[in-house]
Enzyme design. Structure first.
Site, PDB file in Angstrom:
ATOM      1  N   GLU B 207       2.278  10.090 -28.583  1.00 28.44           N
ATOM      2  CA  GLU B 207       1.990   8.656 -28.711  1.00 28.44           C
ATOM      3  C   GLU B 207       2.194   7.932 -27.385  1.00 28.44           C
ATOM      4  O   GLU B 207       2.181   6.707 -27.314  1.00 28.44           O
ATOM      5  CB  GLU B 207       2.891   8.038 -29.788  1.00 28.44           C
ATOM      6  N   ASN B 291      -1.524  15.707 -31.952  1.00 28.09           N
ATOM      7  CA  ASN B 291      -2.710  14.848 -31.976  1.00 28.09           C
ATOM      8  C   ASN B 291      -3.236  14.568 -30.578  1.00 28.09           C
ATOM      9  O   ASN B 291      -2.479  14.550 -29.617  1.00 28.09           O
ATOM     10  CB  ASN B 291      -2.353  13.513 -32.635  1.00 28.09           C
ATOM     11  N   ASP B 333      -4.379  11.072 -36.435  1.00 32.10           N
ATOM     12  CA  ASP B 333      -3.056  11.533 -36.003  1.00 32.10           C
ATOM     13  C   ASP B 333      -2.622  12.782 -36.760  1.00 32.10           C
ATOM     14  O   ASP B 333      -1.452  12.947 -37.082  1.00 32.10           O
ATOM     15  CB  ASP B 333      -2.003  10.420 -36.172  1.00 32.10           C
TER      16      ASP B 333
END
Lengths: 606, 606
Positions: B207, B291, B333
């Protein structure tokens, strides 16, 4: 019988030691046991535990007996509940109507757990959200010693000087009262006492130059009914015509001013952060006051009244009825805030209304609670700071070899600043007639240094390094016979026994150690019957209650910290022995034996 | 037999649901059960638990059977130990030679507990003291998934990208290697795998625009043996002549560059924060990648190789042997980092060398682990994001109704971003032939928004709000028959089952819930045989071992947090549903059911 006990104890390998004073009576027959003052709880009352000290007499005795000498070995963990706050957990859980209430250290969250459901799930929680800055003002960790219940209200103190009453059923706020100011160094850590419609609350901050007080609030509204300062003019101390102290040196006008240097009383401590007992028949409350400030005694010539003292006050008006100083002109931070256990005790053929005080200065006192007369005062740990208590004057006899002065280190002062015992409360069993006392065995090197008062900052003036007392064990847990004035048995512990204790009609006493062991011992012999290692060191107060299933349970908070455990909860550097006011020097190995935590344990039988 | 199980399960009130696909085989005889790949542990090996996944095949199966269907009801708490850190505890304890090792969340303390002594006292502790700023870079709490032991060394990762090897006996540092940089958004949370003298470590930060990698270190020196990036040119990904992916779309040169917009691979995620398995016979390791970054799929047209994929690599050289993308051009994700269980499975009359993957995208995959061929892929939770997996191409079939775009909210995307299951690892029993899967039942509303890359800051680009999937239960714990490709039984749970699980030769499987219940269930029927409420929600990995007294024990860390529990461990405001990347919206009631904590529990028989 005593002889038999001593023999039994010796057989079991339990350390026993008497005091040097010969016992005035030689047997401990049934007739020689004290009875709890006030109305004994009816059997059903013992299902709950509505205040830290269990009853107004502060016996911490439970009439429950399912968990007894025979069954205690089967105890197991039934419920655990994490508070999520890895600070010192000194509180007693409160149990009312099948709900358990836990008050945490700062940030003072209250959890209500439903004991009727499996796993005791949360019923509600209340976050008091104290000012963050309050943490910086607390002298010794950010502890809280618990809540009190009465008439549907749960009352507790938040560190930033608020007393808060919640609806016990729903957790809704009923009232919040701001009683002090962190900017003046004040905090509140004590468990309030609720009696006769009043909530009694005192302040902390004896190391910050506060002026101590006890405040009575109306239970229903939170309005202040009265406030009694510990120092200052008589009108502030609520000393008036009814005031009749037993000893001469306590008589006179405005002694709370004249026994201080000019204005010294304004920053003189005498904070009220410990225990309060109540005698409904006399309508008197009893509580003690903390050390005078600063610690540097050179800066405050005089008796420093009414610090390191005890007051008897009328509950309704707050008027002082008598007072007595345990340590006039205290030299060693011997706060006088410990528990007083109210008993009707057979002494020399008479039943006397007494209060018993295992005091920080190293003596277990028996006082006539109607007059403040010291009936006896016996050494219960190693003491070098004084040479005894003069029963004629009530004053401890100073040891001239230990007189402190600025620029000089006084060595081997025993007990150390935390005393023979600190706040950690004792219990009393009317079955055995013994007092169960968690105690410290610490000495210190001490040096007075100049302290300057700046509001809201430390006002101490002492360099202190503590270390283990004779024998090397830093703590012990003992049974004391207050009639025969002697230690019956004693269990040595590596660290100070900083937990409370409870004793039951099952003949079992419980206490915890700073390594995390929760122990059950035979109340008569001191034999360890059962123990369990909790996740963190124990400095909380055990309780016992009857659950909704009719079974007896025992509960304790595990979570090391407080003054003694600040090295762990505050992550202090063990290389700085003077940290935590010198306690770190005596506890540098604690981080090798335990970790911070915050967990409720409930134990029960299968 | 299956029918009998279903009937039994129905009798016991257990929720059962099959998948929509008809089972290719109708019975589950002994011959149809998979065998654990590689050498089965000898009986004595099961005394210890030296790595999170128990064995290289990652079965989390123990051959111990003292605690079984009959005796499990007698389990009781034997030891508790507080870590003092109220954050998410995802680690598996490690047991070697009668010592238990616990790695905490940040600040990543390692505790060694002596199991030979009463109360399991501290043998040593090691404080890794990561950079404080590492906390700010961790996407979802500051978790750590555990240590690994080999040849006298205990190896673990600190959040600030250090891999640390300690002398397991003394806790002394043997080596410390800095593998990444928090200023680039990197952290490390995974449990290393030690195999054949190498320590395998991957990074976190999908992220934060990191570029994912797996690094092999020499166990004795800590020197880097090889590093394989997940994205970028073949030479960085260690793709060479041995690389033979099964599917056409995975063949070609530098696909790790060409399947991205210009330079997109440099900040493209594919972090390696999950599980690694090892097949000694093939000398291949298997692990997945996270991801692609950012979440906003509009910003990264293409398949985004090799994110959301699995690699088979030669352990010695790191060379890729095959790869396969679970979710090419991932939209939601769906990190591909879950555990892979290596079995030799009887399928259609043949014994196939397979790996089983309960995958975040909602399918349980069975792959030929020698080739990367998808043998089967069956839906195991409610799925709307795709319409199945095309076994010809290996690609999931996109659901056109759920195609996201900037400026448009896509509703009812199931599973939500944490997937059908996240990192929480499954177990496999060769006795029952079942896989035991902790799972989520969450859907989400999702909107792509523009994300800008600034090193060391969030690079997400999605507004997400999660909520319970059909039925309202947010989690379930299921037994899955990988031969007959169906769910055998399932226990619904209020919250995502975010804990690991273990299954034993005693016919019992263990898992924990986010309310804090630690449960033992019958591995055949799913009947709950025993449960205990720990002090905080459980997101840790249970283990079982034989103690020095010859008895079997079960251990689990309790301490809620992680992505799912961040609302509690991070004290997030429940009114902000998009907090914790949208997870808070689905967990706003969690603070009513549990509290933060950090406690080891060891359970045993009387």
């Amino acid at each position: 019988m005593l002889l038999r006990l001593l023999i039994l104890a010796a057989t079991l390998g339990i350390a026993c030691s008497g005091t040097s004073a010969p016992p005035p009576q030689s047997s401990s027959s049934d007739a020689s046991r004290g009875q709890i003052a006030g109305t004994n709880p009816a059997p059903d009352d013992s299902a709950d535990w509505v205040r830290a000290a269990k009853d107004f007499a502060s016996t911490r005795f439970s009439s429950l007996d399912q968990i007894n000498r025979d069954t205690v070995k089967q105890l197991g963990v039934k419920v655990t509940f994490s508070t999520g706050i890895p600070k010192g957990h000194e509180a007693a859980p409160i149990v009312v109507n099948n709900t358990m209430y836990v008050v945490t250290p700062f940030p003072n969250v209250v959890f209500a757990l439903d004991l009727t459901q499996a796993g005791a799930p949360l019923k509600w929680k209340y976050e008091s959200k104290p000012l963050l800055a309050a943490q910086g003002v607390a002298c010794c960790d950010v502890v809280n010693r618990g809540a009190a219940y009465q008439d549907g209200l749960l009352v507790f103190n938040a560190l930033d000087n608020r007393t808060i009453a919640l609806d016990a059923e729903t957790g809704e706020e009923r009232w919040v009262v701001q009683l002090g100011d962190i900017n003046k160094g004040q905090t509140i850590t004590m468990a309030p006492l609720i009696a006769k419609g009043k909530v009694l609350v005192g302040n902390s901050g004896g190391e910050m130059g506060v002026r101590g007080w006890l405040t009575a609030l109306d239970l229903q509204s939170g309005d202040i009914a009265w406030r009694a300062y510990s120092t200052g003019p008589d009108k502030d101390v609520l000393i008036g015509p009814r005031f009749k102290p037993f000893y001469k040196q306590d008589r006179g006008t405005d002694l709370g001013v004249s026994t201080w240097p000019p204005d010294g009383w304004k920053t003189g401590g005498g904070s009220v952060w410990g225990w309060i007992s109540y005698d409904p028949a006399l309508n008197l409350i009893y509580y003690g006051t903390g050390n005078p400030g600063p610690w540097n005694s050179d800066q405050r010539p005089g008796d420093n009244k009414w610090s390191a003292a005890i007051f008897a006050r009328d509950l309704d008006t707050g008027e002082a009825v008598w007072a007595y100083q345990w340590s006039p002109h205290d030299l060693w931070d011997y706060d006088g805030i410990n528990e007083q256990i109210l008993l009707d005790l057979p002494l020399n053929g008479q039943t006397r209304k007494v209060l018993i005080r295992p005091e920080r200065n190293g003596y277990i006192y028996v006082l006539d609670r109607t007059t403040g007369e010291v009936i006896s005062a016996d050494q219960f740990v190693h003491v070098t700071s004084t040479l005894g208590v003069d029963l004629k004057t009530g004053r401890p006899t100073e040891n001239p070899q230990k007189k402190p002065a600025v620029g000089m280190v006084t060595r081997e002062v025993c007990p150390a600043a935390p005393g023979a015992k600190d706040w950690q409360p004792s219990a009393y069993s009317p079955q055995t007639g013994f007092l169960y006392v968690p105690a410290n065995n610490l000495c210190m090197d001490h040096e007075n240094v100049e302290a300057n008062y700046i509001a809201g900052t430390p006002f101490v003036g002492a360099n202190v390094r503590m270390y283990p007392g004779p024998g090397g064990n830093r703590g012990e847990y003992m049974a004391w016979d207050p009639v025969n004035r002697r230690k019956v048995w004693s269990l040595k512990e590596k660290y100070p026994v900083w937990s409370g204790t409870v004793v039951t009609a099952g003949g079992v006493a419980f206490y915890g150690t700073m390594e995390g062991w929760f122990k059950a011992v035979d109340a008569t012999t001191g034999a360890v019957l059962w123990q369990f290692k909790t996740g963190s060191g124990i400095i909380g107060q055990p309780i016992t209650y009857r659950g909704p299933d009719g079974k007896q349970y025992v509960a304790i908070l595990s979570g090391v910290g407080g003054w003694s455990g600040a090295i762990v909860s505050g992550q202090l550097d063990p290389r700085d022995g003077t940290a935590a006011l010198g306690f770190v020097n005596a506890m540098s190995d604690l981080p090798q034996d335990t970790t911070a935590g915050g967990m409720l344990y409930i134990f029960g039988l299968p």
